[in-house]
Every structure is written in structure tokens, then in C-alpha cells.
Design an enzyme around this catalytic site. Structure first.
Site, PDB file in Angstrom:
ATOM      1  CB  CYS A  83      39.978 -17.658  74.212  1.00 30.06           C
ATOM      2  SG  CYS A  83      38.107 -17.001  73.604  1.00 30.06           S
ATOM      3  CB  CYS A 119      36.885 -17.939  75.879  1.00 29.83           C
ATOM      4  SG  CYS A 119      37.285 -18.542  74.920  1.00 29.83           S
TER       5      CYS A 119
END
Ligand SMILES: [Zn+2]
Length: 144
Positions: free
Chosen positions: A69, A72
Site C-alpha cells: 500500500c 501506508c
């Protein structure tokens, strides 16, 4: 005199009793002698997660993330910076939802990154989406 707080060790996950007025001194774990506050988020798996959530008297701020991600990964340094500001009043931890899929399912994590705050074993707040360090600190402090 205030009651001692339970602080869960970030290294061996043992619960330590620390007098509230001595929290700022940091201190070391009675079991493994590691520092109770390292100024960085603690990576947890399912077993250690439950110990922190169940035993910590400090609010536990969880970053649910995954290696694939992009947002993230971008947020990781901000979360680490927030840990330096929020410790020792809070414990900041990370859960890799790719490795810990049961944890993600148990808490119904639908998008990442998601931040959640646990107090006394219960989730008290949740926020999805990447934040910068200042926003993390303000959001956490606004919830408790
Ligand atoms: Zn320890």
C-alpha cells in the site's frame, strides 16, 4: 501517590507496573531489561497485539497497514515521528494486515491505512486514510 500503570514492553510484551509520575523517565522492562519506550512504533502480530490491547493502561494507537500500500509506506515516517511526540502517554503500534489477516478481519479493516485507538481493551476511535505526523498527534490527543 497515583496507582501504577501497566506498561506493556515493546520487546518481550510483558506487562510492567510503572508509577504514573515515573512514566516520563522511561525505564526498562523488569523481564527483558529492554527500554519500555523506544520512541518508535512497535510491530505486532496476533499474539502480541492481544497482550498490548488487554494489558496496557496507556491508550494503544494502531496503524493497520500493508507493504503493497503506497499511502501506508508514505505515512510510515509520519507515524514514527508521531510516536516520538506521543510516547510515553500513548503506545503506538503497527499491524501488517497482509501477514495478520485474521486481525484485520476481526476488526473489520476495509481500507488501509487505518488508525484505531484502543483503551481498556476496547476500540474508542478509528480513522481511515493517510495523515501527516502533526495530524496523527492532533487526532490522537483529540480522542483522549
Ligand atoms: Zn521486556
Amino acid at each position: 501517590m497515583s496507582d501504577p500503570l501497566h506498561v506493556v514492553c515493546p520487546h518481550c510484551h510483558a506487562a510492567n507496573r510503572v508509577p504514573a509520575e515515573r512514566l516520563a523517565d522511561g525505564g526498562t522492562c523488569g523481564k527483558c531489561k529492554g527500554r519500555l519506550f523506544a520512541g518508535e512504533p512497535v510491530e505486532l502480530d496476533a499474539g502480541s497485539f492481544d497482550k498490548h490491547i488487554a494489558r496496557s493502561d496507556l491508550p494503544v494507537v494502531v496503524d493497520f497497514w500493508a507493504p503493497w500500500c503506497g499511502p501506508c509506506r508514505m505515512m510510515a515516517p509520519a507515524f514514527a515521528q508521531a510516536a516520538r511526540s506521543l510516547e510515553p502517554r500513548y503506545r503506538l503500534v503497527k499491524v501488517n494486515t497482509e501477514e495478520e489477516q485474521q486481525l484485520a478481519a476481526r476488526f473489520g479493516i476495509r481500507s488501509i491505512p487505518t488508525l484505531a485507538i484502543f483503551k481498556g481493551g476496547r476500540e474508542v476511535a478509528r480513522q481511515a486514510g493517510a495523515m501527516d505526523a502533526g495530524s496523527v498527534v492532533r487526532w490522537v490527543q483529540a480522542q483522549s
